[in-house]
Design a protein around this motif. Sequence first.
Motif, PDB file in Angstrom:
ATOM      1  N   LEU A 182      43.179  49.546  28.882  1.00  0.00           N
ATOM      2  CA  LEU A 182      43.241  48.081  28.971  1.00  0.00           C
ATOM      3  C   LEU A 182      44.402  47.643  29.864  1.00  0.00           C
ATOM      4  N   MET A 183      45.547  48.324  29.742  1.00  0.00           N
ATOM      5  CA  MET A 183      46.687  48.014  30.599  1.00  0.00           C
ATOM      6  C   MET A 183      46.365  48.294  32.064  1.00  0.00           C
ATOM      7  N   SER A 184      45.649  49.390  32.302  1.00  0.00           N
ATOM      8  CA  SER A 184      45.283  49.736  33.675  1.00  0.00           C
ATOM      9  C   SER A 184      44.348  48.702  34.275  1.00  0.00           C
ATOM     10  N   GLY A 185      43.354  48.262  33.487  1.00  0.00           N
ATOM     11  CA  GLY A 185      42.429  47.256  33.990  1.00  0.00           C
ATOM     12  C   GLY A 185      43.102  45.929  34.255  1.00  0.00           C
ATOM     13  N   TYR A 186      44.005  45.525  33.348  1.00  0.00           N
ATOM     14  CA  TYR A 186      44.706  44.251  33.541  1.00  0.00           C
ATOM     15  C   TYR A 186      45.704  44.329  34.693  1.00  0.00           C
ATOM     16  N   GLY A 187      46.430  45.455  34.798  1.00  0.00           N
ATOM     17  CA  GLY A 187      47.429  45.602  35.845  1.00  0.00           C
ATOM     18  C   GLY A 187      46.850  45.746  37.232  1.00  0.00           C
ATOM     19  N   SER A 188      45.561  46.058  37.356  1.00  0.00           N
ATOM     20  CA  SER A 188      44.936  46.220  38.667  1.00  0.00           C
ATOM     21  C   SER A 188      44.658  44.900  39.358  1.00  0.00           C
ATOM     22  N   ASN A 189      44.647  43.783  38.586  1.00  0.00           N
ATOM     23  CA  ASN A 189      44.322  42.464  39.144  1.00  0.00           C
ATOM     24  C   ASN A 189      42.965  42.488  39.847  1.00  0.00           C
ATOM     25  N   ASN A 190      42.000  43.091  39.147  1.00  0.00           N
ATOM     26  CA  ASN A 190      40.643  43.209  39.660  1.00  0.00           C
ATOM     27  C   ASN A 190      39.700  42.870  38.517  1.00  0.00           C
ATOM     28  N   LYS A 191      38.759  41.980  38.748  1.00  0.00           N
ATOM     29  CA  LYS A 191      37.873  41.540  37.658  1.00  0.00           C
ATOM     30  C   LYS A 191      37.014  42.681  37.129  1.00  0.00           C
ATOM     31  N   ARG A 239      54.003  47.766  36.829  1.00  0.00           N
ATOM     32  CA  ARG A 239      54.440  48.525  35.653  1.00  0.00           C
ATOM     33  C   ARG A 239      53.255  48.907  34.771  1.00  0.00           C
ATOM     34  N   LEU A 240      52.411  47.951  34.448  1.00  0.00           N
ATOM     35  CA  LEU A 240      51.226  48.265  33.650  1.00  0.00           C
ATOM     36  C   LEU A 240      50.290  49.197  34.412  1.00  0.00           C
ATOM     37  N   PHE A 241      50.171  48.976  35.709  1.00  0.00           N
ATOM     38  CA  PHE A 241      49.300  49.809  36.543  1.00  0.00           C
ATOM     39  C   PHE A 241      49.753  51.268  36.532  1.00  0.00           C
ATOM     40  N   SER A 242      51.058  51.502  36.487  1.00  0.00           N
ATOM     41  CA  SER A 242      51.598  52.861  36.538  1.00  0.00           C
ATOM     42  C   SER A 242      51.650  53.521  35.160  1.00  0.00           C
ATOM     43  N   ILE A 243      51.909  52.720  34.114  1.00  0.00           N
ATOM     44  CA  ILE A 243      52.057  53.294  32.774  1.00  0.00           C
ATOM     45  C   ILE A 243      50.704  53.617  32.142  1.00  0.00           C
ATOM     46  N   GLY A 244      49.655  52.862  32.476  1.00  0.00           N
ATOM     47  CA  GLY A 244      48.352  53.025  31.835  1.00  0.00           C
ATOM     48  C   GLY A 244      47.805  54.441  31.847  1.00  0.00           C
ATOM     49  N   PRO A 245      47.709  55.121  33.010  1.00  0.00           N
ATOM     50  CA  PRO A 245      47.179  56.489  33.012  1.00  0.00           C
ATOM     51  C   PRO A 245      48.007  57.456  32.173  1.00  0.00           C
ATOM     52  N   SER A 246      49.338  57.289  32.165  1.00  0.00           N
ATOM     53  CA  SER A 246      50.192  58.183  31.376  1.00  0.00           C
ATOM     54  C   SER A 246      49.933  58.033  29.884  1.00  0.00           C
ATOM     55  N   ILE A 247      49.758  56.793  29.424  1.00  0.00           N
ATOM     56  CA  ILE A 247      49.471  56.569  28.000  1.00  0.00           C
ATOM     57  C   ILE A 247      48.153  57.222  27.616  1.00  0.00           C
TER      58      ILE A 247
END
Length: 363
Positions: free
Chosen positions: A146-155, A96-104
């Motif tokens: 920030l949501m995109s970075g956190y939702g990616s589960n990548n350091k 959800r965070l991974f998908s919403i981040g770019p739209s925001i």
Amino acid sequence: MIIDTTEVRAINSFSRLESLKEVYGLIRLLVPIFIPIFGITIGILIIVWLERKLSAGVQQRIGPEYAGPFGILQALADGTKLLVKEDLLPSRGDIRLFSIGPSIAVISILLSYSVIPFSYRLVLADLSIGVFLWISISSIAPFGLLMSGYGSNNKYSFLGGLRAAAQSISYEIPLTPCVLSISLLSNSSSTVDIVEAQSKYGFWGWNLWRQPIGFTVFLISSLAECERLPFDLPEAEEELVAGYQTEYSGIKFGLFYVASYLNLLVSSLFVTVLYLGGWNLPIPFILIPDFFGINELGGIFETTIGIFITLAKAYLFLFISITTRWTLPRMRMDQLLNLGWKFLLPISLGNLLLTTSSQLLSL
């Protein structure tokens, strides 16, 4: 029971008329929305082509030249490729965070265009708090990163999102006193009023001459807000493998690409509106009809000239940002934060204090 055919026809005609009115009202509602979006899309495609050509010129290359005349369709070809590419999702990430981040990130920047006057009669919303609406809306975009970075589960992605948030906070705070200084000089926070306040003396009435310190701070802060070199720490390829964009592909990666150029264009337009006189020519506007032999400027002619002047001035900022990319090296993160907090913020606050003192003395 006798049915009056004339009455039935009248009822049918009335219902058709009502449906036509509804369709017409829907068209009137959608046209002002889609025309700016279409114009902004064309502008982004042109900016991408200009950056590639200017970058090639700086590096003594040719640049794109095969997709369309002079390679002008290369950006459209790249966008089409991203649309049809597979949209990959991280298996252990927050979808959800991974998908919403770019739209925001895209929507928050798109809303900023509603208060930009391209000409005297061409602005979607002439609000009394126009410039502060832009600042408040633009501060939402880092949340998407920030949501995109956190939702990616990548350091690397998460570190890029944290850098984007820290960088945005560090450079929005110096940028706000610069906007406050312009509002004090213009006695208004409306973008239209700010441009009109610079129209009296032509070139010498621009806020560039009354606010040279604020202009310099605003220019640097805008480059940092756009995450352009030397301030592209959130997506540094050598350190973070593109940062918050690492796990993205397809249309979602394309949205980040669009958001970066949307932000660059809106920043260049606000530099034009706040400091370079907006749609006004360098010579006083009252002398233009006599110079061209025209009795009175107005209507479509005046609007067209205003749009052309606004975009031509915005190109100056675009040219500076593109050439800066291939001129200056990337900063370290500690240098970037020190520049924002220890140098630009005190200067912008001092400039605001000087502006307030001069306005009080002039009363």
